[in-house]
Design a protein around this motif. Structure first.
Motif, mmCIF file in Angstrom:
data_model
loop_
_atom_site.group_PDB
_atom_site.id
_atom_site.type_symbol
_atom_site.label_atom_id
_atom_site.label_comp_id
_atom_site.label_asym_id
_atom_site.label_seq_id
_atom_site.Cartn_x
_atom_site.Cartn_y
_atom_site.Cartn_z
ATOM 1 N N UNK A 338 0.834 -1.213 0.000
ATOM 2 C CA UNK A 338 0.000 0.000 0.000
ATOM 3 C C UNK A 338 0.860 1.251 0.000
ATOM 4 N N UNK A 339 0.502 2.150 -0.877
ATOM 5 C CA UNK A 339 1.294 3.373 -0.979
ATOM 6 C C UNK A 339 0.420 4.516 -1.464
ATOM 7 N N UNK A 340 0.467 5.619 -0.762
ATOM 8 C CA UNK A 340 -0.202 6.834 -1.194
ATOM 9 C C UNK A 340 0.873 7.839 -1.558
ATOM 10 N N UNK A 341 0.669 8.518 -2.650
ATOM 11 C CA UNK A 341 1.733 9.295 -3.271
ATOM 12 C C UNK A 341 1.890 10.670 -2.634
ATOM 13 N N UNK A 342 3.118 11.185 -2.729
ATOM 14 C CA UNK A 342 3.443 12.552 -2.321
ATOM 15 C C UNK A 342 3.551 13.393 -3.587
ATOM 16 N N UNK A 343 2.800 14.469 -3.651
ATOM 17 C CA UNK A 343 2.714 15.308 -4.845
ATOM 18 C C UNK A 343 3.118 16.731 -4.499
ATOM 19 N N UNK A 344 3.937 17.315 -5.372
ATOM 20 C CA UNK A 344 4.315 18.725 -5.266
ATOM 21 C C UNK A 344 3.619 19.494 -6.382
ATOM 22 N N UNK A 345 2.870 20.524 -6.033
ATOM 23 C CA UNK A 345 2.180 21.369 -7.005
ATOM 24 C C UNK A 345 2.878 22.719 -7.069
ATOM 25 N N UNK A 346 3.469 23.006 -8.223
ATOM 26 C CA UNK A 346 4.146 24.291 -8.441
ATOM 27 C C UNK A 346 3.183 25.186 -9.204
ATOM 28 N N UNK A 397 9.388 13.654 -3.317
ATOM 29 C CA UNK A 397 8.070 13.578 -3.936
ATOM 30 C C UNK A 397 8.066 12.516 -5.028
ATOM 31 N N UNK A 398 6.868 11.972 -5.249
ATOM 32 C CA UNK A 398 6.675 11.006 -6.329
ATOM 33 C C UNK A 398 6.369 11.705 -7.651
ATOM 34 N N UNK A 399 5.607 12.802 -7.578
ATOM 35 C CA UNK A 399 5.145 13.507 -8.778
ATOM 36 C C UNK A 399 5.218 15.003 -8.518
ATOM 37 N N UNK A 400 5.608 15.750 -9.564
ATOM 38 C CA UNK A 400 5.548 17.207 -9.533
ATOM 39 C C UNK A 400 4.583 17.657 -10.623
ATOM 40 N N UNK A 401 3.643 18.536 -10.260
ATOM 41 C CA UNK A 401 2.688 19.103 -11.216
ATOM 42 C C UNK A 401 3.025 20.577 -11.395
ATOM 43 N N UNK A 402 3.314 20.971 -12.637
ATOM 44 C CA UNK A 402 3.628 22.367 -12.962
ATOM 45 C C UNK A 402 2.395 22.997 -13.604
ATOM 46 N N UNK A 403 1.890 24.028 -12.958
ATOM 47 C CA UNK A 403 0.697 24.720 -13.447
ATOM 48 C C UNK A 403 1.115 25.996 -14.167
ATOM 49 N N UNK A 404 1.089 25.951 -15.506
ATOM 50 C CA UNK A 404 1.411 27.112 -16.347
ATOM 51 C C UNK A 404 2.783 27.685 -16.012
ATOM 52 N N UNK A 405 3.724 26.798 -15.702
ATOM 53 C CA UNK A 405 5.085 27.252 -15.396
ATOM 54 C C UNK A 405 6.078 26.213 -15.907
ATOM 55 N N UNK A 406 7.095 26.703 -16.629
ATOM 56 C CA UNK A 406 8.155 25.840 -17.151
ATOM 57 C C UNK A 406 9.411 26.038 -16.318
ATOM 58 N N UNK A 416 4.139 16.390 -14.410
ATOM 59 C CA UNK A 416 3.017 16.731 -15.279
ATOM 60 C C UNK A 416 3.046 18.234 -15.510
ATOM 61 N N UNK A 417 2.957 18.658 -16.769
ATOM 62 C CA UNK A 417 3.024 20.069 -17.146
ATOM 63 C C UNK A 417 1.700 20.453 -17.799
ATOM 64 N N UNK A 418 1.004 21.407 -17.192
ATOM 65 C CA UNK A 418 -0.265 21.898 -17.723
ATOM 66 C C UNK A 418 -0.046 23.315 -18.244
ATOM 67 N N UNK A 419 -0.105 23.496 -19.562
ATOM 68 C CA UNK A 419 0.159 24.795 -20.166
ATOM 69 C C UNK A 419 1.615 25.189 -20.081
ATOM 70 N N UNK A 420 2.503 24.216 -20.038
ATOM 71 C CA UNK A 420 3.942 24.467 -19.926
ATOM 72 C C UNK A 420 4.681 23.267 -20.505
ATOM 73 N N UNK A 421 6.008 23.398 -20.599
ATOM 74 C CA UNK A 421 6.832 22.315 -21.145
ATOM 75 C C UNK A 421 8.197 22.353 -20.483
ATOM 76 N N UNK A 422 8.809 21.205 -20.231
ATOM 77 C CA UNK A 422 10.148 21.169 -19.627
ATOM 78 C C UNK A 422 11.209 21.522 -20.673
#
Length: 658
Positions: A338-346, A397-406, A416-422
């Motif tokens: 069992x594992x619940x993920x750690x997420x970073x939202x930028x 963290x397991x996942x980083x979510x970038x909100x409109x920021x590269x 995950x990049x929403x409205x952005x790109x690495x």
């Protein structure tokens, strides 16, 4: 053996054979002479008896030899032919399929052996040059073009079986330069190229159906491999799907889903056995109806198991029906603890996105501004490993979510990049063009990809989405009116999912498909490409194993040994080629200590040989099921007749000498 002119030869035989035999019935005209005694003339009397027109013929070696000479000439006149594997003087490409379905035993010993024997037959009649290509998940030149038969035979025998899927497209792409080379020498050289595809034809629809694969005048022949008996064809009961899910509220509860498909002509009753770490947990009797007649759909049966499992375990499902393909009789997966993920939202501020991520069952959600993110140590952002059974804390963290920021540099964490790109080489987020419509809809998307499973995007409307310029290794997930708008790309084992549009510039937040997509993306990225509780791979896939500690190299033992160097806390293993369980010889965290590889492919499990290959090139408009051609062998009988004629001459001269 066949004949091109049998009627003409029969007419000639009806004329010449009676004439030859009649010569031995003729009575010679003799001059009468008075002699004192006939004691010394016995042979003369015998000769007179032989030439009596109504007397039975005696044994005569000369007559037998002359009849053999005449038979040889008449057979040559009939133009006899033999089935030959190749046309003399042509350039040959022999493409041998060694995918999973070619391991079937419906022909003895296997289909791959039958294909190799057929290829060796092509080599025996070779009078030009040939190239040997093997193809499964990818194509490989086993032997470059040569006229040396010993090298070609060794190359054919060296092709080993795999459990990968059939990739005909890659084989044709590999042959394309060889065809172009002949086309550059003139149309006659191009037409002299013959490509023999030795396969059972179990390829994916559209795998080779493209006009870009034009072999420029070369001829494509399909050599059908396998049992083609319509009434008693191949028998195969396959496990075609296996997955496991943990309950979000009660993680100790695990649901296992599987499906069996029957591709044989008869109904099958079997026992489906579930094992955990080798111990039998459930045995369920299952009856699967027969497949539809011809190439119709296979019959299938779904089964569900409910388990209580607090930690990691190796789960295996198998049936006890003996069929023609053992590779799909058992499926395995490693159930993760069992594992619940750690997420970073930028983000600069997006309360809606924050609430959606928090609602999908993550263990911890951390918010961070773009400025603060750039001040972080990239190595500290990466998670150290899986949680243990006691729920121990692990930094990162397991996942980083970038909100409109590269970010200025691509992070070492799946993102995950929403409205952005690495900032990745050959990956760009391009602004919308001046003539592009302000509001756009999606033209298509990959419904079968884990990221878009159960995601309906029919009603999605996007305002000025722009488009993505992607590297060759990227996977396009969705395409808009101006180009790709969503893609997945992996760089050195780190996965990045990129969307070209800001979700707030669309109506996506108003649809139920958005939280479903976000749930898929977070779990797919956080669990190393696995969106469910069970970890398993397919042949041809690559495993990226997270490693902690001072381990420099990982080694796995299993159906085939695997090893990889550890770089940046990850080891990228070579592609799997055989199904089975691979156990790590070093200490790594579960579930990476035991990797499972399953076929789980309905196309490969369908052993019914295809009648034709769907290849979208003008050169393959007419596909032959046989690679053999008719070759005239009349000259063999001419030489035989000459040899008998020499024997007849020796017998005649010896008789005259005596």
């Amino acid at each position: 053996m066949g004949f091109l002119s049998p009627i003409v030869a029969l007419i000639a035989a009806g004329i010449t054979v009676p004439l030859l035999v009649s010569l031995y019935f003729l009575k010679l005209r003799r001059r009468q002479v008075v002699i004192s005694s006939t004691l010394l003339w016995k042979r003369t009397i015998q000769d007179m008896q032989v030439n009596s027109p109504f007397q039975k013929l005696r044994k005569n070696l000369l007559l037998l030899l002359q009849l053999l000479i005449l038979a040889g000439l008449l057979l040559a006149f009939a133009r006899p032919t033999l089935r030959s594997a190749a046309i003399p003087g042509q350039r040959i490409v022999i493409a041998i399929d060694h995918s999973a379905s070619m391991n079937a035993t419906d022909v003895s010993p296997t289909r791959l052996d039958q294909a190799r024997n057929a290829a060796l037959g092509l080599i025996e009649d070779l009078e030009g040059s040939a190239m040997v290509v093997s193809f499964a998940g990818r194509a490989k030149v086993v032997q470059s073009a040569t006229s040396d038969r010993s090298l070609l035979r060794a190359a054919i025998r060296s092709i080993e079986p795999t459990d990968e899927t059939t990739g005909l497209r890659s084989a044709l792409q590999l042959v394309e330069p060889f065809a172009l080379e002949g086309a550059a020498d003139g149309p006659d050289q191009a037409k002299s190229l013959v490509v023999y595809v030795l396969s059972d034809g179990r390829v994916r629809p559209g795998d080779a159906a493209t006009d870009q694969l034009a072999l420029r005048g070369a001829k494509l022949n399909f050599v059908q491999i396998g049992n083609t008996d319509k009434d008693d064809g191949p028998d195969n009961l396959a496990i075609v799907s296996l997955s496991a899910r943990r309950d979000f509220k009660k993680p100790q509860r695990v649901q296992v889903f599987t499906a069996l498909a029957n591709y044989g002509p008869n109904a099958v009753r079997t026992n489906l056995t579930l094992r955990l770490d080798g111990r039998v947990q459930r045995v369920v009797p299952v009856t699967v109806p027969p497949a539809a007649a011809g190439m119709g759909e296979a019959a299938s049966q779904s089964v569900q198991f409910d388990l209580v499992l607090t930690g990691a375990a190796l789960l295996a499902l198998s049936h006890d029906h003996t069929d023609d393909l053992p590779a799909d009789d058992t499926a395995r997966l490693t159930v993760a603890p069992p594992r619940r993920l750690r997420v970073l939202l930028v983000t600069g501020g997006n309360a809606f996105l924050e609430r959606v991520i928090d609602s999908i069952g993550v263990r911890r959600l951390v918010l961070m501004t773009p400025k603060k993110f750039e001040d972080q140590d990239p190595t500290m952002l990466r998670r150290g490993g899986w949680d243990d059974a006691a729920g121990g804390e692990v930094t990162g963290f397991d996942v980083i979510v970038f909100d409109a920021y590269s970010p200025k540099a691509a992070p070492l964490v799946n993102s995950l990049y929403l409205g952005a790109a690495p900032p990745i080489e050959n990956l760009q987020l391009l602004p919308p063009t001046a003539d592009a419509p302000k509001a756009q809809v999606l033209l298509n998307w990959q419904r079968d990809h884990p990221l878009l499973r159960y995601v309906a995007l029919d009603d999605l409307v996007i305002s000025e989405p722009g488009r993505l310029a992607l590297p060759d290794t990227a996977v396009t997930l969705a395409t808009g009116q101006a180009g790709p708008v969503m893609a997945a790309v992996a760089v050195e084992g780190v996965r990045h999912v990129v969307s070209s549009f800001d979700i707030l510039n669309s109506n996506w937040p108003m649809h139920i498909s958005f939280p479903v997509f976000l749930n898929n993306a977070v779990h797919w990225l956080g669990l190393g490409g696995q969106s469910e509780a069970g970890l398993s791979y397919r042949p041809g896939q690559v495993a990226v194993v997270p490693v902690t500690g001072a381990i420099e190299q990982l080694t796995y033992r299993g159906p085939a040994p695997l090893s990889a160097l550890v770089r940046g806390g990850r080891a990228v293993l070579p592609a799997f080629r055989r199904v089975g369980v691979y156990e790590c010889e070093q200490e790594v965290d579960p579930p990476w200590d035991r990797l499972t590889v399953n076929l789980l492919d309905p196309i490969e499990s369908d052993l019914r040989p295809a009648d034709q290959l769907e290849v979208g090139t003008a050169t393959a408009a007419a596909i032959s099921k046989s690679a053999s051609v008719r070759r005239e062998v009349w000259h063999w009988f001419i030489w035989a007749a000459l040899a008998v004629m020499m024997i007849e001459w020796l017998v005649y001269t010896r008789r005259m000498h005596l």
